[in-house]
Scaffold this active site. Structure first.
Site, PDB file in Angstrom:
ATOM      1  N   HIS A 170       0.836  -1.208   0.000  1.00  0.00           N
ATOM      2  CA  HIS A 170       0.000   0.000   0.000  1.00  0.00           C
ATOM      3  C   HIS A 170       0.870   1.256   0.000  1.00  0.00           C
ATOM      4  O   HIS A 170       1.933   1.278   0.610  1.00  0.00           O
ATOM      5  CB  HIS A 170      -0.894   0.025   1.246  1.00  0.00           C
ATOM      6  CG  HIS A 170      -2.076  -0.909   1.161  1.00  0.00           C
ATOM      7  ND1 HIS A 170      -1.941  -2.280   1.212  1.00  0.00           N
ATOM      8  CD2 HIS A 170      -3.398  -0.663   1.007  1.00  0.00           C
ATOM      9  CE1 HIS A 170      -3.148  -2.837   1.103  1.00  0.00           C
ATOM     10  NE2 HIS A 170      -4.045  -1.882   0.975  1.00  0.00           N
ATOM     11  N   PRO A 171       0.394   2.315  -0.656  1.00  0.00           N
ATOM     12  CA  PRO A 171       1.137   3.582  -0.656  1.00  0.00           C
ATOM     13  C   PRO A 171       0.875   4.363   0.638  1.00  0.00           C
ATOM     14  O   PRO A 171      -0.081   4.059   1.355  1.00  0.00           O
ATOM     15  CB  PRO A 171       0.503   4.331  -1.829  1.00  0.00           C
ATOM     16  CG  PRO A 171      -0.930   3.876  -1.809  1.00  0.00           C
ATOM     17  CD  PRO A 171      -0.881   2.411  -1.399  1.00  0.00           C
ATOM     18  N   SER A 214      -6.682   4.189  -5.560  1.00  0.00           N
ATOM     19  CA  SER A 214      -6.102   4.955  -4.457  1.00  0.00           C
ATOM     20  C   SER A 214      -6.162   6.453  -4.733  1.00  0.00           C
ATOM     21  O   SER A 214      -6.408   7.257  -3.832  1.00  0.00           O
ATOM     22  CB  SER A 214      -4.636   4.555  -4.223  1.00  0.00           C
ATOM     23  OG  SER A 214      -4.565   3.336  -3.535  1.00  0.00           O
ATOM     24  N   GLU A 247      -9.655   7.545  -3.977  1.00  0.00           N
ATOM     25  CA  GLU A 247      -9.987   7.457  -2.553  1.00  0.00           C
ATOM     26  C   GLU A 247      -9.277   8.555  -1.750  1.00  0.00           C
ATOM     27  O   GLU A 247      -9.893   9.224  -0.923  1.00  0.00           O
ATOM     28  CB  GLU A 247      -9.607   6.071  -2.013  1.00  0.00           C
ATOM     29  CG  GLU A 247     -10.502   4.954  -2.570  1.00  0.00           C
ATOM     30  CD  GLU A 247      -9.881   3.561  -2.519  1.00  0.00           C
ATOM     31  OE1 GLU A 247     -10.547   2.608  -2.962  1.00  0.00           O
ATOM     32  OE2 GLU A 247      -8.723   3.429  -2.046  1.00  0.00           O
ATOM     33  N   PHE A 280       0.997   2.996   7.263  1.00  0.00           N
ATOM     34  CA  PHE A 280      -0.327   3.258   7.824  1.00  0.00           C
ATOM     35  C   PHE A 280      -1.363   3.115   6.710  1.00  0.00           C
ATOM     36  O   PHE A 280      -1.285   3.801   5.687  1.00  0.00           O
ATOM     37  CB  PHE A 280      -0.363   4.676   8.405  1.00  0.00           C
ATOM     38  CG  PHE A 280      -1.718   5.101   8.872  1.00  0.00           C
ATOM     39  CD1 PHE A 280      -2.386   4.392   9.867  1.00  0.00           C
ATOM     40  CD2 PHE A 280      -2.338   6.230   8.337  1.00  0.00           C
ATOM     41  CE1 PHE A 280      -3.645   4.798  10.310  1.00  0.00           C
ATOM     42  CE2 PHE A 280      -3.592   6.641   8.769  1.00  0.00           C
ATOM     43  CZ  PHE A 280      -4.246   5.921   9.761  1.00  0.00           C
ATOM     44  N   LEU A 322      -5.492   3.048   5.798  1.00  0.00           N
ATOM     45  CA  LEU A 322      -6.801   3.477   6.308  1.00  0.00           C
ATOM     46  C   LEU A 322      -7.761   3.548   5.124  1.00  0.00           C
ATOM     47  O   LEU A 322      -7.382   3.990   4.037  1.00  0.00           O
ATOM     48  CB  LEU A 322      -6.655   4.865   6.948  1.00  0.00           C
ATOM     49  CG  LEU A 322      -7.862   5.432   7.687  1.00  0.00           C
ATOM     50  CD1 LEU A 322      -7.994   4.780   9.071  1.00  0.00           C
ATOM     51  CD2 LEU A 322      -7.694   6.950   7.861  1.00  0.00           C
ATOM     52  N   ALA A 323      -8.998   3.100   5.346  1.00  0.00           N
ATOM     53  CA  ALA A 323     -10.017   3.237   4.302  1.00  0.00           C
ATOM     54  C   ALA A 323     -10.374   4.723   4.205  1.00  0.00           C
ATOM     55  O   ALA A 323     -11.178   5.233   4.989  1.00  0.00           O
ATOM     56  CB  ALA A 323     -11.243   2.399   4.629  1.00  0.00           C
TER      57      ALA A 323
END
Lengths: 173, 173
Positions: A67-68, A84, A87, A119, A121-122
Site C-alpha cells: 500500500h502507498p 487509491s 480514494e 499506515f 486506512l479506508a
C-alpha cells in the site's frame, strides 16, 4: 455485472477486473479465481478475506507493504493506482497545505518505523483532518493489535472496491 | 550489492528492488522483508521459495496466473515487465514467424484450458524451438504433477533474477 458474468470470466479477465481489490496484490484475485463459482457478492468477498486471513504473518505484513502512504509523494505525482488516487483525493488529501503534508509525512514515517508497514486506512470513511488524528492516536497505542487493525482497513477498502466494480447492477450479484 | 546493503534496505526500497523476483507478485518480496537479516544470497532465495511453498494451492495457482503468456500479445506490444521482455526476447521468441506465433498461441490456450493457469517456463534455459515442443509434451502428460512442475519454473526464474540483481558483486552476498 451479475454473478453469471463473474463466474464466466477466464482468469486473465478476472485478474484484470478484480486485481486491485487488494491494493497492488493481483496475486490475491488470481488465487480467488480458484474458488469460483461464486454464489453472490458476499461469497466473492468472503474468499478474498479468507485468503488474507490464511496467509502467514509475513504475508499479511506484505499486503500492507504494497500500500502507498496516505498523502505521500505518489499522490502528489499522480502515480497511485486509479482506485487509491480517487480514494485519497475524495478524502481531501490532495488539498492539504504544505504544513499538513509535512505533519502527515512525519507521522507516516514514525508509523512505518514502529510497525514495519505503512499506515493503511479506508480513506473513504475518513477525511484530511481525521487522518493525522487517527495516525497520532495509533502511535500511542500498544502495538500488539496493530496488524489486525490494519488488515481490517485493507478489508474495508476491498469491500468498497468490490461494491464499486459490481455497482452497475449490484442486486444481481 | 552486498548482504549488508540488502539488510539495510527499508521495505519500500526492498520491494522496489526485489518486487519482480516473482513475476508481478511484489507481495512475495514484501513478505520476505519480514525475514531479514539475510545471511547470503542462498538465504534470501530460500525465503522466497519457502513463502511460495507455504501458500495454499490457490495461492500457488495465483502466482502462475500473474505470469504472461510466452510469445503472447504482450511480448509483441512490449508491455511485459522488463525482466520478462529480456528473457523472452533472449530465447528468440520475438523473432518467431506468424506461423510459429499462431502455433504457440494455440498450445498456450490448450494449456490454460487444461490446467487453469498459463504455461510458465524459465525462458533463459530454453529457445524458440524448444518452447512449443515442451508445451506439446506437457499437454500429453498426466496433470497431477503440473502445478509442481510449473512452480519449479517460477523458482528457476526467481533464482536467475535474484542472481542478476546481485551480480554487481555476487561474491559478497
Amino acid at each position: 455485472m451479475d454473478t453469471e458474468k463473474v463466474n464466466s470470466m477466464d482468469f486473465g479477465e478476472f485478474v484484470d477486473v478484480f486485481g486491485n481489490v487488494t491494493e497492488r496484490c493481483p496475486l490475491i484475485a488470481a488465487a480467488v479465481w480458484s474458488q469460483r463459482p461464486f454464489s453472490d457478492l458476499e461469497d466473492l468477498e468472503k474468499h478474498f478475506f479468507a485468503f488474507i486471513d490464511a496467509l502467514p504473518q509475513s504475508g499479511q505484513e506484505g499486503i500492507l507493504r504494497c500500500h502507498p502512504d496516505l498523502a505521500g509523494s505518489e499522490l502528489q505525482r499522480g502515480t497511485l493506482t486509479a482506485e487509491s488516487q480517487r480514494e485519497q483525493s475524495g478524502a481531501g488529501l490532495r488539498s492539504l497545505g504544505a504544513d499538513g503534508r509535512l505533519r502527515l509525512a512525519e507521522l507516516n514515517a514514525q508509523y512505518r518505523a514502529r510497525f514495519g508497514f505503512p499506515f493503511v486506512l479506508a480513506a473513504r470513511f475518513s477525511d484530511r483532518t481525521a487522518v493525522p488524528r487517527e495516525l497520532a492516536r495509533l502511535l500511542l497505542c500498544p502495538s500488539a493489535q496493530e496488524l489486525r487493525t490494519a488488515l481490517g482497513e485493507v478489508k474495508k477498502i476491498g469491500s468498497l472496491r468490490l461494491a464499486d466494480l459490481l455497482r452497475a447492477d449490484p442486486a444481481k450479484l
